[in-house]
Design a protein around this motif. Structure first.
Motif, PDB file in Angstrom:
ATOM      1  N   VAL A 198     -70.076 -57.963 -48.921  1.00  0.00           N
ATOM      2  CA  VAL A 198     -69.513 -58.564 -47.710  1.00  0.00           C
ATOM      3  C   VAL A 198     -69.439 -57.562 -46.560  1.00  0.00           C
ATOM      4  N   ALA A 234     -72.126 -57.940 -44.092  1.00  0.00           N
ATOM      5  CA  ALA A 234     -72.238 -59.218 -43.388  1.00  0.00           C
ATOM      6  C   ALA A 234     -72.362 -59.067 -41.865  1.00  0.00           C
ATOM      7  N   ARG A 294     -75.700 -60.271 -39.753  1.00  0.00           N
ATOM      8  CA  ARG A 294     -75.534 -61.208 -38.639  1.00  0.00           C
ATOM      9  C   ARG A 294     -76.217 -60.671 -37.384  1.00  0.00           C
ATOM     10  N   ASP A 299     -75.976 -64.515 -49.416  1.00  0.00           N
ATOM     11  CA  ASP A 299     -74.972 -65.445 -48.885  1.00  0.00           C
ATOM     12  C   ASP A 299     -74.786 -65.301 -47.377  1.00  0.00           C
ATOM     13  N   TYR A 300     -75.211 -64.156 -46.812  1.00  0.00           N
ATOM     14  CA  TYR A 300     -74.996 -63.893 -45.390  1.00  0.00           C
ATOM     15  C   TYR A 300     -76.304 -63.798 -44.612  1.00  0.00           C
ATOM     16  N   THR A 305     -80.112 -65.906 -43.668  1.00  0.00           N
ATOM     17  CA  THR A 305     -80.943 -67.103 -43.778  1.00  0.00           C
ATOM     18  C   THR A 305     -82.354 -66.773 -44.240  1.00  0.00           C
ATOM     19  N   PRO A 312     -66.110 -63.734 -42.559  1.00  0.00           N
ATOM     20  CA  PRO A 312     -66.880 -64.224 -43.703  1.00  0.00           C
ATOM     21  C   PRO A 312     -66.059 -65.262 -44.470  1.00  0.00           C
ATOM     22  N   SER A 313     -66.733 -66.271 -44.994  1.00  0.00           N
ATOM     23  CA  SER A 313     -66.046 -67.421 -45.596  1.00  0.00           C
ATOM     24  C   SER A 313     -65.072 -67.033 -46.700  1.00  0.00           C
ATOM     25  N   ARG A 371     -67.593 -74.137 -40.704  1.00  0.00           N
ATOM     26  CA  ARG A 371     -68.691 -73.199 -40.902  1.00  0.00           C
ATOM     27  C   ARG A 371     -69.214 -72.754 -39.542  1.00  0.00           C
ATOM     28  N   LYS A 378     -74.827 -67.495 -41.134  1.00  0.00           N
ATOM     29  CA  LYS A 378     -74.663 -67.948 -42.512  1.00  0.00           C
ATOM     30  C   LYS A 378     -73.558 -67.151 -43.205  1.00  0.00           C
ATOM     31  N   GLY A 379     -72.717 -67.875 -43.960  1.00  0.00           N
ATOM     32  CA  GLY A 379     -71.663 -67.222 -44.732  1.00  0.00           C
ATOM     33  C   GLY A 379     -70.407 -66.909 -43.950  1.00  0.00           C
ATOM     34  N   TRP A 380     -70.344 -67.336 -42.669  1.00  0.00           N
ATOM     35  CA  TRP A 380     -69.189 -67.069 -41.823  1.00  0.00           C
ATOM     36  C   TRP A 380     -68.473 -68.371 -41.486  1.00  0.00           C
TER      37      TRP A 380
END
Length: 653
Positions: A86, A89, A93, A125-126, A128, A565-566, A588, A593-595
């Protein structure tokens, strides 16, 4: 010259990685800016290279984004620990937003921390774009002794401090190698019809062809290849550098990408500025990358002539200017250049929107230790804001003191050090005073007469006023119902002006809002009445009425969007509750992605604690943006404490 950025979280070995890459074929040249950007120049494979090593602190993310603006490619250096994925992340991004081709390097593989595939899955997860393994580790028990290249299908044994040596793929690794190679080819075939056909027909494609496809796919920014090693032991370094040499795009591709993003003619894009700082007795230094030949001292760039040019790594003057497109240079006495910016000979073009830094989340008042430095501090902060887009400079409401919004405590410390070391301005810092308002909860009427006799003409004004609460957010209003010319028409605007002045400080000592004033009657004197007299009567009369209208303290409530992050979204609910805020929900983040974007209403007095709690709850990754929403009434002991601490006594006369 070819240029790449090395980025990633703190304590992951980025600087060691750059040092080892630069030392593969000789001694590198390097320098570090006051903001922590390390510029390292070196030669490899008969070409000149430049590595930009950006600080891993999340508060320096703005400098990371700016470095990407000038880079052909980037290397994201990450941890082999799944739970630390994480931390990468924010960098994934930024990389995705910038469109910069990227190679992911899993460092410290000498430390057995779990399976590489799990690390890649956690990072995916973070991101695309698919993260695709190009190597797999070769283990001897728990120890990683080498790696296997999935395209050439050759194994390399690590050697301490040296380049790896070729050896046979161990039997224990063959099955995993076939599995990982199949996954690699399947990913690549999604972007190449020929390879897809070869796989369908069960034909084995040649390694050279796969390398060519991989190069094209990286240049097109379709995938992120994953390599591995241990920089501190020089393991995997040569393979990474060869991947950059053979597969990363060159400066002409960057020029095309930037010109397309800005909507300008590629032929006119001459350079890109990406970093700047101030030095004692030198002034502003702008670091830029030439995208064409012909950049030299005196040449017109960004609409004005360039000052002296220096090599930022060695510090030597570049008397002949830029002879090779892609070269990094430092320009002094070129204050017209903004950072970051796309530079044509006659214009400075704003950078792409993705370079906008995260919203500053920490606010501080800077107070000069010497009164004579007050004006200098204002001028100096304006200069710093030019070279640091993560810094916002304002003035505190009411006091006019210098208010800075910064990315966090480390960023604040760097700014204070620069003020001291470069500009010789010593400052102390304190939190800004909270912004409160007051209003009234009932109506009140007052009859106020202003009379003053001083030798010549006197002052006379008599007014009857009524004040009443307006609806929340309606602001101040003024009306009159005077009949029979009791107050001449030309004096009524003066009464309104006085009433507005009275709003500046209500009976609790704060600015009064949402109050209506009605002038109902009055008297005047043919000689002694004046605009000044009626203005004074309006001001003091309304002030008296406010003191009788049951004043109520108001605190500002802000609508806050917290970007995290999620996995951290759930942890924010108790944080907001502790700050007496209201959770509005979360969605979301479609842009990353993942945030998630977590929304809440937060009292204005809670932002200091919010910034601190958010850093703690998200390992320094989360940030927020705020906008004023409304004022809310505050009662009881909390209100009394605020009035006692921040209210200002109002004299009645």
């Amino acid at each position: 010259m070819r240029c790449f950025t090395v980025l990633g979280p703190s304590q992951i070995g980025k600087s060691t990685l750059v040092e080892r890459l630069g030392s593969l074929e000789g001694e590198p040249k390097k320098s570090v800016s006051p903001y922590g950007l390390c510029v390292t120049e070196f030669d490899f494979g008969g070409e000149a290279w430049c590595a930009l090593d950006v600080p891993g602190n999340n508060e320096a993310l703005a400098h990371t984004q700016d470095a990407l603006l000038a880079s052909d490619a980037c290397v994201l250096c990450v941890s082999p620990v799944v739970d630390e994925a994480v931390l990468a992340a924010p960098y994934l991004r930024a990389i995705e937003a910038s469109g910069t081709p990227c190679i992911l390097f899993v460092n410290r593989m000498d430390e057995p921390r779990g399976r590489l595939r799990d690390v890649v899955a956690a990072l995916q997860d973070y991101c695309t774009r698919p993260l695709v393994l190009r190597q797999i580790p070769i283990r001897d028990g728990d120890k990683i002794i080498g790696s296997c290249d999935l395209i050439s299908e050759r194994a390399w044994r690590y050697r301490e401090g040296q380049t790896s040596s070729l050896f046979e793929i161990p039997e224990s690794t063959i099955e995993r190698e076939h599995e990982a190679r199949t996954e690699l080819l399947e990913h690549l075939s999604e972007f190449d019809d020929w390879l897809l056909e070869e796989l369908i027909e069960d034909r084995e494609p040649a390694s050279d062809t796969i390398y060519a496809i991989s190069t094209r796919v990286l240049n097109e920014n379709r995938i992120i290849p994953v390599l591995l090693g241990a920089a501190s032991h020089s393991n995997g370094i040569m393979r990474l550098m060869k991947a950059l040499r053979h597969e990363a795009p060159r400066a002409d591709a960057l020029r095309k990408r930037l010109a397309a993003a800005a909507g300008i003619d590629e032929a006119t894009l001459t350079a890109v500025s990406f970093h700047a700082y101030h030095r004692q007795s030198v002034g502003k230094t702008v670091v830029a990358r030439a995208l064409q030949n012909g950049v030299k001292q005196g040449a017109v760039l960004g609409g004005a002539g360039l000052g002296a040019l220096h090599d930022p790594a060695s510090g030597r003057a570049m008397a002949s200017g830029i002879t090779v497109a892609g070269q990094i240079f430092a320009a002094v006495k070129s204050d017209h250049l903004t950072v970051p910016a796309l530079l044509t000979p006659h214009a400075t073009v704003a950078p792409p929107a993705w370079t906008a830094p995260p919203t500053p989340i920490l606010e501080r008042i800077l107070v000069p230790e010497s009164e004579r430095d007050e004006n200098k501090l204002s001028e100096t902060l304006a200069k710093l804001a030019e070279t640091d887009r993560g810094l916002t400079v304002m003035q505190e409401e009411g006091t006019g003191a210098q208010l800075v919004s910064v990315q966090g405590p480390v960023h604040l410390r760097d700014i204070c050090r620069t003020l001291s070391d470069v500009f010789h301005v010593q400052v102390s810092e304190r939190p800004p005073s909270p912004v409160y308002r007051e209003t009234i909860s009932k109506s009140a009427e007052v009859h106020y007469r202003h009379r003053k006799q001083t030798g010549g003409a006197g002052q006379f004004a008599d007014v009857k006023l009524s004040v009443h609460p307006n609806g929340r957010g309606e602001g101040f209003s003024f009306a009159e119902t005077v009949k029979g010319g009791a107050v001449p028409r030309n004096f009524i605007p003066a009464v309104e002006a006085g009433a507005r002045e009275a709003m500046d400080k209500g009976s609790l000592g704060f600015k009064a809002i949402d109050v209506g004033v009605i002038l109902t009657d009055g008297q005047h004197h043919s000689v002694d009445s004046s605009e000044y007299a009626f203005r004074t009567a309006g001001k003091l009369g309304v002030r008296q009425a406010l003191s009788q209208a049951a004043a109520v303290l108001l605190q500002p409530i802000f609508r806050v969007e917290i970007h995290v992050p999620s996995i951290y979204s759930g942890a924010l609910v108790p944080v907001v509750s502790t700050l007496k805020g209201q959770v509005l929900g979360f969605d979301r983040d479609e842009a990353a992605k993942g945030w998630d974007i977590f929304r809440a209403l937060i009292p204005g007095s809670a932002f200091e604690e919010l910034a601190r709690s958010l850093r703690s709850a998200t390992q320094g990754i989360g940030y927020f943006a705020k906008s004023f929403d409304h004022f809310e009434e505050l009662y009881g002991k909390e209100a009394q404490a605020i009035i006692h601490a921040h209210g200002t006594h109002v004299n009645e006369h």
